[in-house]
Design a protein around this motif. Structure first.
Motif, PDB file in Angstrom:
ATOM      1  N   THR A  48      -8.712  -3.539  -4.038  1.00  0.00           N
ATOM      2  CA  THR A  48      -9.980  -4.231  -3.740  1.00  0.00           C
ATOM      3  C   THR A  48     -10.587  -3.760  -2.419  1.00  0.00           C
ATOM      4  N   GLY A  49      -9.767  -3.139  -1.582  1.00  0.00           N
ATOM      5  CA  GLY A  49     -10.257  -2.736  -0.256  1.00  0.00           C
ATOM      6  C   GLY A  49     -10.270  -3.914   0.713  1.00  0.00           C
ATOM      7  N   ARG A 108     -12.282   1.635   0.624  1.00  0.00           N
ATOM      8  CA  ARG A 108     -11.204   2.386  -0.028  1.00  0.00           C
ATOM      9  C   ARG A 108     -11.528   3.859   0.188  1.00  0.00           C
ATOM     10  N   THR A 109     -10.511   4.671   0.443  1.00  0.00           N
ATOM     11  CA  THR A 109     -10.814   6.092   0.667  1.00  0.00           C
ATOM     12  C   THR A 109     -11.339   6.685  -0.645  1.00  0.00           C
ATOM     13  N   ASP A 148       5.101   6.049   5.382  1.00  0.00           N
ATOM     14  CA  ASP A 148       5.495   6.563   4.060  1.00  0.00           C
ATOM     15  C   ASP A 148       5.364   8.082   4.066  1.00  0.00           C
ATOM     16  N   LYS A 161       1.955   1.715  -3.367  1.00  0.00           N
ATOM     17  CA  LYS A 161       0.839   2.077  -4.259  1.00  0.00           C
ATOM     18  C   LYS A 161       0.400   3.526  -4.048  1.00  0.00           C
ATOM     19  N   TYR A 162       0.203   3.897  -2.753  1.00  0.00           N
ATOM     20  CA  TYR A 162      -0.381   5.210  -2.471  1.00  0.00           C
ATOM     21  C   TYR A 162       0.681   6.267  -2.156  1.00  0.00           C
ATOM     22  N   SER A 193      -8.769   7.098  -3.313  1.00  0.00           N
ATOM     23  CA  SER A 193      -8.319   5.864  -3.961  1.00  0.00           C
ATOM     24  C   SER A 193      -9.349   5.369  -4.963  1.00  0.00           C
ATOM     25  N   LEU A 215      -6.159  -4.540   3.854  1.00  0.00           N
ATOM     26  CA  LEU A 215      -5.997  -4.163   5.265  1.00  0.00           C
ATOM     27  C   LEU A 215      -6.942  -4.955   6.166  1.00  0.00           C
ATOM     28  N   ASN A 233       0.827  -1.215   0.000  1.00  0.00           N
ATOM     29  CA  ASN A 233       0.000   0.000   0.000  1.00  0.00           C
ATOM     30  C   ASN A 233       0.860   1.264   0.000  1.00  0.00           C
TER      31      ASN A 233
END
Ligand code: ADP
Length: 458
Positions: free
Chosen positions: A422-423, A410-411, A391, A368-369, A414, A426, A365
């Motif tokens: 996919t959410g 997912r926020t 991060d 990714k983010y 996102s 986490l 993540n």
């Protein structure tokens, strides 16, 4: 035969009462018995003293003369309070017996040369008897005196008492059983009301609650505990429903996209480049579906308690080194760097495979983010035994932080971005951490970026 609950209470109470009453009755009977015979034994002793005082002893002989004592009325009569006397020599030969004995003799026990008391019969008459040794001046045994008193009255009283107690015992138990059963049936009325209310609750009425009795007793606690259980079942059913709805929605979305892309493709002949682009899109959607199904299965295994845990000592540094290896190509793609410098002495006892999945999700993540050219720091806090993965990307909006561990969450950023997801990652990480007794929390770092903390058990 199965007894109802109230009858079981009544039966156990009656059994306990039977033991108590039986004990009390035995005590009563014993006390009456001993006091009746004690009384007779005292009279026998008194009589013995009088008779022995009037006997004349000469050497080995007992001389029986006509003493006034012998002539007393009680030694002659047999009807009212008779006293029977008998003297035998040391060989048991009869020397004298009172006239009320007529042809009978008192029971003689040659085996004892001590004072002895026992019960016997004379012509159908119950007799309490005392047998006493007669000693001469040199203290040699020269004969025995037996004194008998009628115990007819005492034995009639004892007989009546015994019969009364025998008759009263079952009658008392019956009354007690009935009374307890009645009291128990009154006592369990609230339970019966609960049973009635509970029997109409099914999966369609799971949100119904049981009525709480006014008195705050054990039944009240039972009903409250039952209501809490219903509440938990209701919640879990709601979650299941939500999960099924979310899962079908999430699966349908890529399927619809695939279908749409393919429909567009077959509508008319396209350039090869267009085919390539559309088919690549379809492959991406299929990959997403594949990843989602894998994660759904993983989640189902975790929630069904079918994930086994094999804990061993594990160096945090080694775990992060293997994660860094795995993510190196992706890190390079985004021009990002992963920093960690944890002493090899920092060891946790955990399942390396499961913890590997958790750390993978978080680092994945962060890549990714996280921002292009950014950095990811992994720190170890010895005091709190916590691993912090941080991060320097945009972070998670504070109001959305509480939901990041929910399934399919997912926020907003996102969802609207092109970052695939996919959410579920986490949600899986959280469930696995729970299984490993690791407290996983999400935060925003002070400067910028998201921060995930894994607190290991001590
Ligand atoms: P996904 O497959 O969408 O990544 P996750 O369950 O792994 O699902 O994450 C849930 C959501 O939490 C993500 O969609 C994202 O919005 C947010 N999130 C997770 N990690 C980060 C991060 N490091 N920075 C910003 N947002 C994040």
């Amino acid at each position: 035969m199965t007894l109802s609950f109230k009858n079981r209470i009544a039966l156990f109470t009656a059994l306990a009462a039977a033991l108590t009453i039986g004990f009390v009755f035995l005590m009563v009977y014993g006390v009456v018995y001993f006091s009746a015979y004690n009384h007779l034994d005292e009279d026998i002793y008194q009589e013995k003293e009088e008779v022995l005082n009037n006997l004349r002893l000469k050497g080995d002989s007992i001389i029986i003369e006509s003493l006034p004592e012998w002539d007393e009325k009680e030694h002659q009569q047999t009807e009212v309070n008779p006293v029977f006397l008998q003297v035998v020599d040391k060989n048991g030969k009869l020397l004298f017996r009172s006239s009320n004995l007529r042809e009978s003799v008192l029971l003689f026990n040659p085996a004892t040369d001590q004072d002895a008391f026992f019960n016997s019969h004379i012509e159908n008459q119950r007799v309490r008897q005392g047998q006493f040794p007669i000693l001469n001046e040199q203290n040699f045994l020269i004969g025995h005196l037996s004194v008998g008193l009628s115990s007819q009255e005492s034995s009639i009283v004892l007989h009546n008492l015994r019969n009364t107690l025998w008759a009263a015992f079952p009658a008392l138990l019956l009354v007690l059983f009935w009374a307890t059963s009645f009291a128990a049936s009154k006592g369990i009325t609230p339970v019966q009301q609960l049973i009635k209310a509970a029997s109409v609750i099914d999966e369609n009425h799971i949100s119904n609650k049981l009525p709480l009795p006014e008195t705050k007793d054990e039944i009240h606690q039972l009903a409250a505990a039952f209501n809490e259980l219903l509440h938990r079942i209701d919640n879990s059913m709601q979650r299941e429903k939500q999960f099924t709805a979310d899962a079908s929605h999430e699966i349908r979305t890529p399927l619809t996209a695939i279908r749409g892309t393919l429909e567009v493709l077959i509508r008319k002949q396209r350039e090869p480049a267009q085919y390539q682009e559309k088919i690549s899109q379809v492959i991406r959607e299929v990959d997403r579906l594949h990843a989602m199904l894998d994660q759904l299965l993983q989640l189902a295994r975790l929630e069904g308690g079918r994930t086994s845990v094999h804990e061993i000592p594990l160096q945090i540094n080694a775990l992060l080194a293997s994660a860094a290896d795995k993510w190196q190509p992706r890190l390079a793609e985004k021009n990002m760097a992963l920093h960690f410098d944890i002493p090899p002495s920092e060891v946790v006892t955990t399942d390396p495979d499961l913890l590997g999945v958790v750390v993978d999700n978080i680092i994945g993540n962060a890549i990714k983010y996280g921002r292009n050219g950014g950095r990811i720091d992994c720190l170890w806090e010895t005091g709190s035994r916590s691993l912090i993965i941080r991060d320097d990307g945009p972070g998670i909006p504070p109001e959305q932080l509480p939901y990041v561990f929910d399934r399919f969450y997912r926020t907003d950023d996102s969802r609207s971005s092109s970052v695939p997801g996919t959410g579920l990652g986490l949600a899986i990480a959280k469930k696995m951490s729970d299984l490993l007794n690791i407290r996983l929390t999400a935060n925003n770092a002070k400067e910028a970026g998201a921060e995930f903390i894994l607190r290991f058990p001590f």
